[in-house]
Scaffold this motif. Structure first.
Motif, mmCIF file in Angstrom:
data_model
loop_
_atom_site.group_PDB
_atom_site.id
_atom_site.type_symbol
_atom_site.label_atom_id
_atom_site.label_comp_id
_atom_site.label_asym_id
_atom_site.label_seq_id
_atom_site.Cartn_x
_atom_site.Cartn_y
_atom_site.Cartn_z
ATOM 1 N N VAL A 62 0.865 -1.097 -0.018
ATOM 2 C CA VAL A 62 0.066 -0.026 0.057
ATOM 3 C C VAL A 62 0.943 1.212 -0.101
ATOM 4 O O VAL A 62 0.489 2.212 -0.679
ATOM 5 C CB VAL A 62 -0.929 -0.109 1.145
ATOM 6 N N ARG A 63 1.978 1.341 0.883
ATOM 7 C CA ARG A 63 2.708 2.432 0.948
ATOM 8 C C ARG A 63 3.491 2.590 -0.658
ATOM 9 O O ARG A 63 3.536 3.971 -1.013
ATOM 10 C CB ARG A 63 3.933 2.016 1.870
ATOM 11 N N ARG A 64 3.809 1.710 -1.153
ATOM 12 C CA ARG A 64 4.512 1.941 -2.632
ATOM 13 C C ARG A 64 3.413 2.139 -3.547
ATOM 14 O O ARG A 64 3.906 2.649 -4.598
ATOM 15 C CB ARG A 64 5.140 0.625 -3.033
ATOM 16 N N GLY A 65 2.267 1.951 -3.364
ATOM 17 C CA GLY A 65 1.279 1.877 -4.325
ATOM 18 C C GLY A 65 1.020 0.830 -5.065
ATOM 19 O O GLY A 65 2.166 0.210 -5.438
ATOM 20 N N ARG A 66 -0.095 0.682 -5.712
ATOM 21 C CA ARG A 66 -0.438 -0.562 -6.534
ATOM 22 C C ARG A 66 0.647 -0.726 -7.841
ATOM 23 O O ARG A 66 0.775 -1.656 -8.332
ATOM 24 C CB ARG A 66 -1.816 -0.784 -6.748
ATOM 25 N N PHE A 67 0.552 0.382 -8.086
ATOM 26 C CA PHE A 67 1.452 0.508 -9.664
ATOM 27 C C PHE A 67 2.728 1.243 -9.469
ATOM 28 O O PHE A 67 2.856 2.243 -10.234
ATOM 29 C CB PHE A 67 0.446 1.038 -10.547
ATOM 30 N N GLY A 68 3.458 0.929 -8.468
ATOM 31 C CA GLY A 68 4.889 1.532 -8.546
ATOM 32 C C GLY A 68 5.042 2.901 -8.052
ATOM 33 O O GLY A 68 5.645 3.461 -8.595
#
Length: 75
Positions: A62-68
């Motif tokens: 979740v921190r990184r985001g689903r798409f990088g």
């Protein structure tokens, strides 16, 4: 009347039999709980490790985001 007397005595007979088996039932229940507790003592630490690993992975995802990094959240 004789038939009714027979049915009137049934609850008393059931109660007497129940009184005889209750101590055995308590012992059996105690043995089952003890055996299950032994199994759980072995499983619980591993289960917590797995839950921690899944939680860490999910939070990092979740921190990184689903798409990088597209949807990053502040810490």
């Amino acid at each position: 009347m004789k038939e009714q007397n027979k049915y009137d005595q049934m609850p008393s007979g059931l109660f007497d039999r129940l009184q005889r088996i209750l101590p055995l039932a308590d012992k059996v229940a105690e043995d089952i709980v003890y055996e299950e507790t032994e199994v759980l003592e072995k499983i619980m630490p591993r289960m917590f490790e797995v839950m921690q690993s899944v939680a860490k992975f999910s939070c990092d995802y979740v921190r990184r985001g689903r798409f990088g990094g597209q949807f990053s959240f502040p810490d």
